[in-house]
Write a protein that holds these residues in place. Structure first.
Motif, PDB file in Angstrom:
ATOM      1  N   VAL A  33       0.835  -1.212   0.000  1.00  9.02           N
ATOM      2  CA  VAL A  33       0.000   0.000   0.000  1.00  9.02           C
ATOM      3  C   VAL A  33       0.857   1.244   0.000  1.00  9.02           C
ATOM      4  O   VAL A  33       0.587   2.212  -0.727  1.00  9.02           O
ATOM      5  CB  VAL A  33      -0.945  -0.023   1.215  1.00  9.02           C
ATOM      6  N   THR A  78       3.835   1.536  -1.175  1.00  9.08           N
ATOM      7  CA  THR A  78       4.405   1.659  -2.520  1.00  9.08           C
ATOM      8  C   THR A  78       3.391   2.251  -3.485  1.00  9.08           C
ATOM      9  O   THR A  78       3.719   3.135  -4.303  1.00  9.08           O
ATOM     10  CB  THR A  78       4.873   0.284  -3.026  1.00  9.08           C
ATOM     11  N   GLY A  79       2.144   1.782  -3.395  1.00  6.20           N
ATOM     12  CA  GLY A  79       1.098   2.320  -4.260  1.00  6.20           C
ATOM     13  C   GLY A  79       0.844   3.790  -4.012  1.00  6.20           C
ATOM     14  O   GLY A  79       0.648   4.575  -4.956  1.00  6.20           O
ATOM     15  N   SER A  88       3.537   5.823  -5.567  1.00 10.20           N
ATOM     16  CA  SER A  88       3.357   5.875  -7.014  1.00 10.20           C
ATOM     17  C   SER A  88       2.275   6.878  -7.404  1.00 10.20           C
ATOM     18  O   SER A  88       2.439   7.661  -8.354  1.00 10.20           O
ATOM     19  CB  SER A  88       2.992   4.476  -7.537  1.00 10.20           C
TER      20      SER A  88
END
Length: 471
Positions: free
Chosen positions: A142, A144-145, A148
């Motif tokens: 999460v 990392t998302g 991004s």
């Protein structure tokens, strides 16, 4: 105290978290707009997740305080007068703090703001734990998302701004963002979301100091206690009797005795009477703590002495209100005069509450009732629509000082419908002078501004140059 902070480890429902996010988004959307319908909606969103827990706990008094708090915030969608809306917001916050902490005693009510702040700190830990529990092993993915998404948003905003400034046709297809407001929207959104979560969490686990009491004071000897109270009773009763004499004697009596006109007599002393009323409440509170109560005779004497003081003080309240009534008849109604009248009526209502509490010598319900009376009084002032009331009174009264048109044209858009009822040329003069903000979307919609804009639209062709009476 340990139990209070330990409640931060309780599980949180997904619905509460989602509702806090919705409230935060709605609160952030208010930035850059005038207060209006959006603020009223946010007031409802703030309390929505807390209401089921309050109902389950059957704290009907707190629910009543919450209802008044929400109604006060809703005045932002009704009135344009900034001074009234600001007072409503302040009183709403005070009532919300008392209701959210379930404050019962006087110390708990006074410290309710600190208690609500502590609840906010506890709610942060509650939200962090809830988020961690739901992410579990997916936490890394999460995060990392989210990184991004953040990088994507930054790239799109930067390149979108460059391309929009380079080509007007491309810019016409790009949604317009006010980046100057974005930091404020984020901060306000986070605060609103946190307050929503705080109310929900406090409704589930209120602080254990809600019934905090002052240590019981040592009772005074009967003679020691009775002398100052009876002396004050005599002083207040004497003052009330003098006021009755002035009221019965009328203008000639006042002129002969004080050497001033009745209007000038009414103008003097109102502030002192308000201060005397407030000071009497303090004296009654202190005297009740030290009142002798070792026997039935002691309790009867205490009730009688303090009861006489409260009843006499109601005479002081009546005298103050009569003075202001005469003053307003002679010199006109203003915002400040109307506000202090409501304040004096509120003090009178509090004296009645104290009198009722003294009959049974039980006042556990009194501190919360004080908060509710103050909140209801503020709501009543808002419902009166003060600016419109000022126009109607001053334009129709026979004022010794003459009509102050300069004061009337400084009123808010709430006054416009009342102005529209006035005779010419006063109507046209004031309609041209009073500022009516233009429409600014649904978030800022406001009944007072809407009605004023409608009056302006209906009579646009009639607003010709006019000389104002009294100017």
């Amino acid at each position: 105290m340990r139990e209070f902070w330990a409640a931060g480890r309780l599980p949180a429902r997904t619905g509460v978290l989602a509702w806090a996010a919705v409230a935060g988004f709605a609160g952030g959307a208010l930035v850059g707009h005038r207060l209006g319908l959006g603020a009223a909606v946010v007031g409802v969103l703030l309390w929505a997740p807390a209401l089921p827990a309050l109902v389950r706990r059957k704290v009907w008094g707190d629910l009543g305080t919450v209802a008044v708090s929400i109604a006060l915030l809703a005045m932002a969608a009704v009135l344009d007068a900034g001074w009234v809306v600001s007072l409503c917001v302040v009183v709403s916050a005070i009532a919300a703090a008392a209701a959210s902490t379930s404050a019962r005693s006087a110390p708990a009510v006074v410290l309710s703001g600190i208690g609500a702040g502590a609840g906010g700190v506890r709610a942060v830990a509650w939200l962090v734990k809830a988020a961690a529990d739901r992410l579990g092993a997916r936490r890394g993915g999460v995060l990392t998302g989210l990184r991004s998404v953040a990088v994507t948003v930054v790239l799109l905003v930067v390149f979108g701004a460059l391309f929009s400034s380079a080509d007007r046709i491309f810019a016409s297809y790009v949604p317009r963002l006010n980046l100057d407001l974005l930091p404020g929207q984020v901060v306000v959104g986070l605060l609103v979301g946190l307050v929503t979560a705080t109310f929900a969490h406090l409704a589930l686990e209120p602080p254990d100091w809600s019934d905090l009491r002052l240590p019981r004071a040592r009772a005074a000897r009967r003679a020691e206690w009775l002398l100052p109270v009876v002396a004050l009773d005599a002083m207040v009763l004497s003052f009330v009797l003098v006021q009755v004499g002035a009221l019965v004697g009328g203008h000639d009596y006042v002129q002969r005795t004080a050497g001033v006109t009745y209007a000038e007599y009414a103008r003097e002393g109102f502030a002192q009477l308000v201060a005397a009323t407030a000071l009497t409440l303090v004296v009654v509170g202190l005297a009740a703590r030290r009142a002798p109560r070792t026997s039935d005779v002691d309790r009867l004497i205490s009730r009688a002495a303090l009861g006489v003081l409260c009843v006499a003080t109601l005479g002081v309240v009546a005298s103050a209100l009569r003075r202001m009534d005469l003053y307003v008849e002679a010199f006109g109604l203003t915002r400040l005069r109307l506000l202090v009248v409501v304040g004096e009526i509120t003090l009178g209502a509090l004296v009645v509450l104290v009198l009722v509490a003294g009959i049974r010598w039980r006042a556990g319900w009194l501190p919360r009732a004080v908060v509710q009376v103050v909140a209801v009084a503020m709501l009543g002032l808002a419902v009166l629509n003060p600016d419109a009331l000022i126009v109607r009174h001053n334009a129709t009264a026979e004022l010794q000082s003459g009509l102050d048109v300069g004061y009337l044209d400084g009123l808010s858009a709430d006054a416009v419908p009342a102005v529209d009822e006035l005779p010419e040329p006063l109507r046209t003069c004031l309609l041209r002078r009073i500022e009516v903000p233009p429409p600014d979307g649904l978030v800022s919609w406001n009944l007072g501004r809407q009605r004023a804009q409608q009056v302006r639209a209906d009579g646009a062709g009639l607003l010709l140059d006019a000389t104002c009476p009294g100017s």
